[in-house]
Write an enzyme that holds these catalytic residues in place. Structure first.
Site, PDB file in Angstrom:
ATOM      1  N   GLU A 327       2.825  -4.848  16.522  1.00 55.38           N
ATOM      2  CA  GLU A 327       1.563  -4.747  15.857  1.00 55.38           C
ATOM      3  C   GLU A 327       1.478  -6.260  15.444  1.00 55.38           C
ATOM      4  OE1 GLU A 327       2.745  -1.976  12.500  1.00 55.38           O
ATOM      5  OE2 GLU A 327       1.914  -0.271  13.716  1.00 55.38           O
ATOM      6  N   ARG A 377       1.341   6.306  23.413  1.00 52.16           N
ATOM      7  CA  ARG A 377       2.101   5.612  22.499  1.00 52.16           C
ATOM      8  C   ARG A 377       3.578   6.479  22.161  1.00 52.16           C
ATOM      9  NH1 ARG A 377       0.243   4.271  16.238  1.00 52.16           N
ATOM     10  NH2 ARG A 377       2.539   3.920  15.369  1.00 52.16           N
ATOM     11  N   LYS A 401      12.797   4.273  14.754  1.00 59.74           N
ATOM     12  CA  LYS A 401      12.257   5.349  13.830  1.00 59.74           C
ATOM     13  C   LYS A 401      12.480   6.963  14.232  1.00 59.74           C
ATOM     14  CE  LYS A 401       8.237   2.433  12.305  1.00 59.74           C
ATOM     15  NZ  LYS A 401       6.846   2.620  11.824  1.00 59.74           N
ATOM     16  N   ASP A 406       5.089   7.832  14.432  1.00 54.88           N
ATOM     17  CA  ASP A 406       5.046   6.783  13.134  1.00 54.88           C
ATOM     18  C   ASP A 406       5.343   7.589  11.789  1.00 54.88           C
ATOM     19  OD1 ASP A 406       5.281   4.622  11.298  1.00 54.88           O
ATOM     20  OD2 ASP A 406       3.170   4.258  11.551  1.00 54.88           O
ATOM     21  N   GLU A 434       4.256   7.347   2.974  1.00 54.47           N
ATOM     22  CA  GLU A 434       2.831   6.959   3.469  1.00 54.47           C
ATOM     23  C   GLU A 434       1.976   7.968   3.985  1.00 54.47           C
ATOM     24  OE1 GLU A 434       3.503   4.095   6.879  1.00 54.47           O
ATOM     25  OE2 GLU A 434       1.431   4.026   7.148  1.00 54.47           O
TER      26      GLU A 434
HETATM   27  C1  GCU Z   1       3.370   1.654  10.161  1.00 57.20           C
HETATM   28  C2  GCU Z   1       2.890   1.223   8.725  1.00 57.20           C
HETATM   29  C3  GCU Z   1       2.929  -0.188   8.689  1.00 57.20           C
HETATM   30  C4  GCU Z   1       4.257  -0.788   9.244  1.00 57.20           C
HETATM   31  C5  GCU Z   1       4.706  -0.310  10.329  1.00 57.20           C
HETATM   32  C6  GCU Z   1       6.189  -0.730  10.778  1.00 57.20           C
HETATM   33  O1  GCU Z   1       2.459   1.559  11.249  1.00 57.20           O
HETATM   34  O2  GCU Z   1       1.498   1.580   8.510  1.00 57.20           O
HETATM   35  O3  GCU Z   1       2.344  -0.551   7.606  1.00 57.20           O
HETATM   36  O4  GCU Z   1       3.856  -2.017   8.966  1.00 57.20           O
HETATM   37  O5  GCU Z   1       4.570   1.029  10.410  1.00 57.20           O
HETATM   38  O6  GCU Z   1       6.887   0.311  10.595  1.00 57.20           O
HETATM   39  O7  GCU Z   1       6.265  -1.735  11.139  1.00 57.20           O
END
Ligand code: GCU
Length: 720
Positions: A327, A377, A401, A406, A434
């Site tokens: 990300e 993904r 994870k 996610d 979340e």
């Molecule tokens: C999810 C989450 C993000 C977080 C990411 C992660 O995408 O929405 O806020 O940074 O997970 O686990 O790195």
């Protein structure tokens, strides 16, 4: 910042049952510590042992109303003797010698010393159970008391908390014999706190660590937090977000290190080791180098010096957590290096101090074109990391994870568990809600976690459960365990929704002992925190136990995820993530819905599992209903194992889910005179919001699929 906060499950309110109170009164007269010197100087104030003694004193004072003396030897009936195995062995052999010498005059019968040496030996042998302990009724020189015995001071602290838990639940301590040893070595929490005080995905207010780009001045709350964590066995923590922004990058510099050290010492006294999330591009970001290439000698040296600087201040620093090439975060890909290159470079810098690298596997293409159906993904973590098995240093731990996407309400278990026998792994859960109602909805996550831990990977044949891989038993990992994204903030109840405290409590209890049931854990938390009233305990327990499945009913049918509003992820939006870059699609059209991840004609994701699971998920006939749309694209008229069509299942679960959410409120309202008014009103408020919001979920999702499919509800209920 909130200046007052509750004590969570460490309320220590006065014991109600008078008989029990009498029993405890007689049992807790004296705390015995085997140290030379005067009572006052028996424990070093900064030691974990001192925390154990203070906790016992506080708990006994509040729950029993007495103050035990602190002595170096057993003098009275009703002692609580805290000793390490070494100390007790020495004491017992002295005792036997003494008894032999005075045998004729004053015999001390052998059976008087009732400690079970076999079990102690067994416990001692298990290297990773330095945190284990024995808690048992004990007779010594004719005096009756309790023995708390452990390998280490943290073991003694855990034993003290265990004893206090029994007292708070008003259990008899007669003939006690408890032998505990944690299932997992690393029992960790990850905070996603930013130094400006905000918390990424935080639903309980501001950070308890930071405000306005500084550490909070008053660290009293951090100490109470350390107590809460230690009381459920948590032994490691990161305090800053995995997305390490500009200010947080400086946590490893002289500007902040002294205060990081202060926080580390608060946690240290409770047996919790401090780690930091770091920015992979720190050498550049901090202005020292023009590269972060892991194979560049200057970069290696930079990190070695940097890590030394950290250990100079925090000698027992745990290590670093890294989100790299994920990300938009920087990482080794920029330099055409592998993740093994990246992680190993840091591992070398940490090795001299016994530190470890927690390296996240949340690596995927977050700039996907939604028309591209070949990229999946769900495949990404396995595709990136599995081929690197065996290439990581032995002080690197891959952090994975629980599912391949996610933290959705429902996902299959990540196929990386059981696919990397030669690489340390730690599993990452998300306690912060979340995607599960953001601590406005009640969603007790223990049943979800238990399913995941109990999942059979078949990696070494039938019975290779995720929980045994994570504990290190399956492959003999040097480092392993479980971590989770924390749900805590500065709200006075810590977790926004008071009932969400049960997830934090339960997380610790479960990863310590994965055989505990969701029900036992809920029962404990309710009785420690809310009430001992039988009706109330039973009702709240049922509410908690049902809550995840209720949430699933009105939000995520059949394993489809992501039908949420973009960015903040709260509330329904069926196409919210459908045409985005994030790789998060359900592919609903007028004929059907779901993602074809089969080997036969889909993305081939099913192949990442061991044969038994690959076959299970691949075939429509065997794929479990709750994951159907995760693995298959089917028509709305496809008939499920339950006998219903997909579309009817969507309608039914949404109507039922919304109704059950409303019933949670109705049930809670019957507890008015049984729960502390502030808590009663607060939870009531949240349940009202949940009930209304569940209705919105139901209407939006049903309308969407009704309009797409054009198929009517067989029960003719109102769909807009
Ligand atoms: C999810 C989450 C993000 C977080 C990411 C992660 O995408 O929405 O806020 O940074 O997970 O686990 O790195």
């Amino acid at each position: 910042l909130e200046k007052c906060w509750d004590q969570g499950w460490l309320r220590y309110h006065l014991v109600q049952d008078q008989e029990r109170l009498k029993e405890y009164n007689q049992l807790f007269t004296q705390i015995v510590l085997m140290k030379e010197g005067s009572a006052a100087g028996l424990v070093d104030e900064s030691s974990i042992l001192s925390s154990a003694v203070k906790e016992l004193e506080q708990g006994i004072k509040q729950m029993v109303g007495t103050k035990p003396s602190i002595d170096a030897e057993v003098k009275l009936d009703g002692f609580i003797w805290l000793a390490t195995f070494e100390q007790i062995e020495a004491a017992l052999s002295d005792e036997r010698m003494a008894s032999r010498a005075t045998e004729l005059q004053n015999p001390v019968p052998e059976q008087d010393i009732r400690v079970s040496m076999d079990e102690i030996e067994a416990l001692k042998k298990r290297q990773k159970s330095t945190d284990g302990y024995v808690l048992e009724s004990f007779l010594f020189r004719g005096k009756k008391g309790l023995l708390l015995l452990a390998n280490s001071e943290s073991g003694l602290l855990y034993a003290a908390f265990h004893l206090l838990r029994l007292v708070q639940m008003e259990q008899s301590l007669d003939g006690l014999k408890i032998v505990e040893s944690p299932k997992n070595q690393l029992r960790m929490l990850n905070h996603w706190d930013n130094m400006d005080g905000s918390i990424e995905r935080g639903y309980a207010g501001q950070s308890i660590f930071f405000e306005r780009n500084r550490f909070v001045a008053d660290k009293g709350r951090i100490k109470d937090y350390a107590r809460l964590l230690s009381s459920v066995g948590i032994n490691a923590i990161t305090i800053n977000n995995v997305n390490v922004h500009a200010v947080e990058t400086k946590l490893i510099t002289s500007e902040y290190l002294a205060e990081v050290g202060q926080v580390a010492s608060i946690f240290r006294r409770y047996g919790v080791q401090l780690f930091l999330s770091i920015n992979y591009a720190s050498p550049i970001q901090l202005g020292d180098l023009d590269t972060a290439d892991p194979l560049d000698e200057r970069v290696k040296l930079w990190w070695k010096e940097k890590i030394k600087e950290v250990y100079d201040v925090i000698p027992d620093f745990g290590g670093v957590l890294v989100k790299a090439d994920s990300e938009h975060r920087p990482g080794p890909f920029t330099y055409n290096r592998t993740h093994a290159d990246g992680a190993n470079m840091l591992a070398e810098a940490l090795r001299p101090y016994g530190g470890i690298v927690l390296w996240r596997c949340f690596v995927y293409n977050c700039m996907q074109d939604w028309r591209d159906r070949r990229t999946d993904r769900a495949r990404a973590a396995y595709d990136h990391f599995q081929p690197l098995d065996g290439q990581f240093a032995d002080n690197v731990v891959l952090q994975i994870k629980n599912g391949p996407m996610d933290f959705q309400v429902r996902e299959p278990v990540s196929p990386l568990f059981g696919s990397m026998p030669n690489t340390n792994q730690i599993l990452e859960f998300q306690i912060t809600q979340e995607y599960t109602g953001q601590q406005k909805h009640v969603c007790y996550l223990l049943p979800q976690w238990k399913e995941i831990l109990g999942f059979d990977t078949y990696a070494k044949g039938k019975g290779t459960l995720v929980q045994d891989i994570m504990s290190g038993d399956t492959y003999g990992y040097r480092y392993s365990g479980i971590t989770a994204v924390a749900n805590v903030g500065a709200d006075s109840n810590w977790t926004g929704h008071t009932l969400a405290q049960a997830n934090l409590y339960g997380y610790g209890r479960l990863i310590w002992n994965t055989t505990l049931s969701s029900e036992t854990i809920a029962d404990e938390w309710i009785r420690l925190t809310l009430t001992a009233d039988k009706y109330a305990v039973q009702l709240i327990k049922q509410m908690l136990l049902d809550s995840w499945s209720i949430y699933e009913q009105y939000t995520s049918p059949l394993g489809v995820g992501w039908m949420v509003n973009p960015e903040h992820h709260y509330g329904p939006n069926v196409d919210g993530y459908e045409y985005s870059v994030w790789g998060t699609y359900h592919y609903a059209d007028h004929q059907g819905v779901g993602v074809n991840r089969t080997k036969k004609n889909g993305t081939g994701y099913t192949e990442q599992y061991h044969t038994e699971n690959a076959q299970l998920f691949e075939a429509l006939g065997s794929c479990p209903d709750e994951l159907l749309l995760f693995f298959h694209h089917v028509s709305y008229t496809h008939v499920l194992h339950s006998g219903k069509t997909v579309i009817q299942h969507i309608y039914d679960t949404h109507f039922e889910g919304a109704e059950c959410a409303h019933q949670l409120l109705v049930q809670w309202l019957t507890l008015e005179d049984k729960i502390e008014p502030v808590i009663f009103e607060h939870v009531k408020g949240r349940l009202i919001e949940q009930s209304e919001h569940a209705k919105e979920w139901c209407d939006r999702i049903n309308s969407y699929f009704y309009r797409k499919s054009g198929i009517a509800d067989t029960q003719n209920r109102l769909i807009y």
